[in-house]
Design an enzyme around this catalytic site. Structure first.
Site, PDB file in Angstrom:
ATOM      1  N   SER A  99       0.831  -1.210   0.000  1.00  0.00           N
ATOM      2  CA  SER A  99       0.000   0.000   0.000  1.00  0.00           C
ATOM      3  C   SER A  99       0.861   1.254   0.000  1.00  0.00           C
ATOM      4  O   SER A  99       0.338   2.369   0.022  1.00  0.00           O
ATOM      5  CB  SER A  99      -0.924   0.016   1.229  1.00  0.00           C
ATOM      6  OG  SER A  99      -0.157  -0.023   2.426  1.00  0.00           O
ATOM      7  N   THR A 147     -39.345  26.597 -10.505  1.00  0.00           N
ATOM      8  CA  THR A 147     -39.699  25.235 -10.116  1.00  0.00           C
ATOM      9  C   THR A 147     -39.904  24.456 -11.414  1.00  0.00           C
ATOM     10  O   THR A 147     -40.437  25.012 -12.391  1.00  0.00           O
ATOM     11  CB  THR A 147     -40.987  25.170  -9.269  1.00  0.00           C
ATOM     12  OG1 THR A 147     -42.084  25.666 -10.047  1.00  0.00           O
ATOM     13  CG2 THR A 147     -40.862  25.994  -7.990  1.00  0.00           C
ATOM     14  N   HIS A 148     -39.474  23.216 -11.423  1.00  0.00           N
ATOM     15  CA  HIS A 148     -39.545  22.391 -12.631  1.00  0.00           C
ATOM     16  C   HIS A 148     -38.814  23.047 -13.809  1.00  0.00           C
ATOM     17  O   HIS A 148     -39.118  22.789 -14.972  1.00  0.00           O
ATOM     18  CB  HIS A 148     -41.002  22.107 -13.027  1.00  0.00           C
ATOM     19  CG  HIS A 148     -41.830  21.533 -11.924  1.00  0.00           C
ATOM     20  ND1 HIS A 148     -41.771  20.211 -11.548  1.00  0.00           N
ATOM     21  CD2 HIS A 148     -42.727  22.128 -11.093  1.00  0.00           C
ATOM     22  CE1 HIS A 148     -42.603  20.003 -10.540  1.00  0.00           C
ATOM     23  NE2 HIS A 148     -43.184  21.154 -10.238  1.00  0.00           N
ATOM     24  N   SER A 193     -13.275  26.804 -27.819  1.00  0.00           N
ATOM     25  CA  SER A 193     -13.441  25.624 -28.662  1.00  0.00           C
ATOM     26  C   SER A 193     -12.281  25.530 -29.650  1.00  0.00           C
ATOM     27  O   SER A 193     -11.711  26.547 -30.060  1.00  0.00           O
ATOM     28  CB  SER A 193     -14.768  25.730 -29.431  1.00  0.00           C
ATOM     29  OG  SER A 193     -14.810  24.821 -30.504  1.00  0.00           O
ATOM     30  N   LYS A 231     -17.061  30.420 -29.128  1.00  0.00           N
ATOM     31  CA  LYS A 231     -17.442  29.718 -27.896  1.00  0.00           C
ATOM     32  C   LYS A 231     -16.701  30.235 -26.657  1.00  0.00           C
ATOM     33  O   LYS A 231     -15.513  30.560 -26.702  1.00  0.00           O
ATOM     34  CB  LYS A 231     -17.178  28.218 -28.035  1.00  0.00           C
ATOM     35  CG  LYS A 231     -18.053  27.502 -29.036  1.00  0.00           C
ATOM     36  CD  LYS A 231     -19.517  27.537 -28.650  1.00  0.00           C
ATOM     37  CE  LYS A 231     -19.818  26.692 -27.437  1.00  0.00           C
ATOM     38  NZ  LYS A 231     -19.523  25.268 -27.634  1.00  0.00           N
ATOM     39  N   ASN A 254     -16.817  28.558 -22.904  1.00  0.00           N
ATOM     40  CA  ASN A 254     -17.414  27.410 -22.219  1.00  0.00           C
ATOM     41  C   ASN A 254     -17.169  27.431 -20.709  1.00  0.00           C
ATOM     42  O   ASN A 254     -16.066  27.750 -20.255  1.00  0.00           O
ATOM     43  CB  ASN A 254     -16.842  26.100 -22.785  1.00  0.00           C
ATOM     44  CG  ASN A 254     -17.153  25.940 -24.258  1.00  0.00           C
ATOM     45  OD1 ASN A 254     -18.192  26.377 -24.733  1.00  0.00           O
ATOM     46  ND2 ASN A 254     -16.235  25.331 -24.999  1.00  0.00           N
ATOM     47  N   GLU A 265     -18.677  22.383 -15.437  1.00  0.00           N
ATOM     48  CA  GLU A 265     -18.987  21.076 -16.005  1.00  0.00           C
ATOM     49  C   GLU A 265     -18.123  19.983 -15.372  1.00  0.00           C
ATOM     50  O   GLU A 265     -18.598  18.879 -15.097  1.00  0.00           O
ATOM     51  CB  GLU A 265     -18.785  21.114 -17.520  1.00  0.00           C
ATOM     52  CG  GLU A 265     -19.835  21.978 -18.224  1.00  0.00           C
ATOM     53  CD  GLU A 265     -19.547  22.173 -19.707  1.00  0.00           C
ATOM     54  OE1 GLU A 265     -18.503  21.672 -20.180  1.00  0.00           O
ATOM     55  OE2 GLU A 265     -20.353  22.828 -20.385  1.00  0.00           O
ATOM     56  N   GLN A 301      -7.482  -1.909   3.789  1.00  0.00           N
ATOM     57  CA  GLN A 301      -6.451  -1.151   3.100  1.00  0.00           C
ATOM     58  C   GLN A 301      -7.060  -0.300   1.988  1.00  0.00           C
ATOM     59  O   GLN A 301      -6.513   0.740   1.607  1.00  0.00           O
ATOM     60  CB  GLN A 301      -5.421  -2.113   2.501  1.00  0.00           C
ATOM     61  CG  GLN A 301      -4.270  -1.449   1.774  1.00  0.00           C
ATOM     62  CD  GLN A 301      -3.190  -2.453   1.421  1.00  0.00           C
ATOM     63  OE1 GLN A 301      -2.505  -2.987   2.291  1.00  0.00           O
ATOM     64  NE2 GLN A 301      -3.045  -2.733   0.142  1.00  0.00           N
ATOM     65  N   LYS A 354      -8.098   3.860   2.068  1.00  0.00           N
ATOM     66  CA  LYS A 354      -7.263   5.045   1.891  1.00  0.00           C
ATOM     67  C   LYS A 354      -7.406   5.689   0.530  1.00  0.00           C
ATOM     68  O   LYS A 354      -7.556   6.912   0.416  1.00  0.00           O
ATOM     69  CB  LYS A 354      -5.798   4.693   2.166  1.00  0.00           C
ATOM     70  CG  LYS A 354      -5.562   4.321   3.617  1.00  0.00           C
ATOM     71  CD  LYS A 354      -4.209   3.680   3.819  1.00  0.00           C
ATOM     72  CE  LYS A 354      -4.181   2.933   5.120  1.00  0.00           C
ATOM     73  NZ  LYS A 354      -5.158   1.794   5.137  1.00  0.00           N
TER      74      LYS A 354
END
Length: 462
Positions: A23, A154-155, A276, A282, A284, A289, A321, A324
């Site tokens: 380990s 909501t929703h 991009s 773009k 991003n 994400e 073990q 960890k």
């Protein structure tokens, strides 16, 4: 070097066993905690007359030397079953037989139980510091946006008007609970397993209260079988961290949506955005994400621990073990995510006008219009039905509630008067929600003060 357990065996360990069994590649990060425990253990043995002062002085000097060598990268972690044997072998090579005496009245079972507890305690404090930073950042943002109006959802449908400050305080309360959960985990695990030995303590007259106190634990564990077998705190920690990641993921998901042109409620700073390889336009939200994706890692680590423990008999088993890597990965993931999320949020631009524009479309003041009628004497269900008809009329005629004329309102009920426009004004709708916990500036200011008071009460944030 021969295995420390080689006396029982007639054959050397197969090379594949060595590779599979070790380990050290991952528990090497516990070197500091292992040395810390050994320093206190040796002093306790001296105090109890179990080891001589001469031997303990050599042990102490040797352990400090090894710690310095590790931290200056003079020695590498190679060829040992685990961090405990690595340090013991290095110590014996440096100081001779005195190094072999260090393990008196101790097993690797209580040694590793100690090391992981010490490590987790330290990491809880570090993660709490990050969480207090995000609480502080949310309070700063909320103070600046008490009158930045936006739709609440909501929703994922526009529902009622709130403020960006109110939204900030929702997440602040989640992260506050995360801090409290970590505090509870710390409190429950703040007992020292050293002295439990393999499972049944030892015949030596050791002083467990001494070691517990010197290692900054509240007390020794009450039962030696439990002391070496307990990994509840690892499960609790990963559960706490999984919830932190869930909260970060939910917050990230909203920011991802809000960055889109469809919303354009916020704009991330260039320093915390990516582009991009093919589309020049773009920008991003990769940080959000990745956090959303990495939340699955934390949940997976929690699941690993639960499944690993569920069928284990007492006391120690080699399966343990596996705790960890799951704990280390969960801690590393959360710290990494918090470390990058906080400055990203602090530099994020809030597009107030776009938020307000969204408030004016979607009939989010419809409930307030129904309340207007109920305060004129109508039963709420009747008012609800009338407003539903008005909303349908507005949709057909492409008009918001604020754009309908009083003549149009009176077609649905005679109780409508000129004051209806003030009543359904977005600012009025928010300001009238003065109930404790609500979105009015008065209410949110109390919420901010509650979080700031919580921050001030916590010593670890200083």
């Amino acid at each position: 070097m021969a295995k420390m357990w080689a006396g029982r065996f007639k054959k050397d360990a197969n090379a594949k066993l060595d590779s599979f069994n070790t380990s050290l590649p991952f528990d090497c990060r516990l070197y500091k905690q292992d040395i810390q425990g050994s320093l206190v253990h040796s002093k306790m043995l001296e105090k109890q007359g179990i080891l001589s002062k001469k031997d303990v002085d050599l042990i102490q000097e040797g352990l400090h030397s090894i710690l310095d060598q590790i931290e200056s990268h003079e020695i590498e972690f190679t060829k040992a079953e685990d961090i405990h044997m690595f340090i013991e072998e290095k110590l014996t090579n440096e100081i001779g037989d005195a190094g072999k005496r260090l393990h008196t009245a101790r097993s690797r079972n209580d040694q590793v139980a100690l090391d992981i507890r010490l490590y987790v305690k330290e990491e809880i404090i570090e993660i709490q510091k990050f969480l207090f930073q995000i609480l502080d950042s949310l309070c700063v943002a909320a103070k600046s946006h008490l009158k930045t109006y936006m739709p609440g959802y909501t929703h994922l449908q526009r529902a009622q008007p709130i403020t960006f400050a109110h939204w900030c305080m929702a997440y602040a309360n989640m992260f506050k609970r995360d801090i409290i959960r970590l505090q509870n985990t710390y409190s429950l695990m703040n007992e020292c397993p050293l002295g439990c030995a393999a499972l049944a303590t030892t015949t030596y007259s050791i002083d467990r209260e001494y070691t517990a106190s010197r290692l900054d634990f509240l007390k020794p564990t009450d039962n030696s079988l439990d002391g070496v077998s307990d990994r509840d705190y690892c499960v609790e920690l990963c559960s706490d961290l999984s919830l932190i990641m869930v909260h970060l993921s939910r917050m990230s998901e909203e920011i991802i949506q809000w960055c889109s042109l469809e919303f354009h409620f916020v704009e991330l700073d260039d320093a915390f955005s990516t582009g991009s390889s093919i589309m020049p336009q773009k920008k991003n939200p990769d940080i959000c994400e990745l956090i959303r994706g990495k939340s699955g890692r934390a949940i997976g680590d929690l699941n690993t621990l639960l499944v690993m423990l569920k069928g284990l008999p007492l006391a120690y088993n080699k399966d343990m073990q596996e705790d960890k890597e799951a704990v280390f990965d969960c801690i590393d993931t959360v710290k990494e995510c918090l470390d990058v999320f906080i400055p990203m949020f602090q530099t994020m631009k809030i597009c107030k006008d776009n938020m307000m524009h969204a408030c004016l479309h979607g009939f989010i003041n419809a409930t307030d219009l129904a309340d207007y009628l109920t305060k004129k004497g109508l039963p709420f269900r009747d008012a609800y039905h009338i407003v539903g008809q008005i909303v349908g009329y507005g949709i057909e005629n492409k008009k918001s509630l604020n754009e309908l004329s009083l003549k149009e309102y009176k077609k649905f009920h005679a109780s409508f008067e000129e004051d209806v426009y003030q009543y359904i004004d977005i600012e009025t709708c928010v300001n009238n929600r003065k109930v404790y916990g609500g979105p009015s500036p008065e209410s949110v200011s109390i919420q901010i003060q509650n979080i700031e008071d919580f921050i001030k009460q916590e010593a670890c944030y200083e």
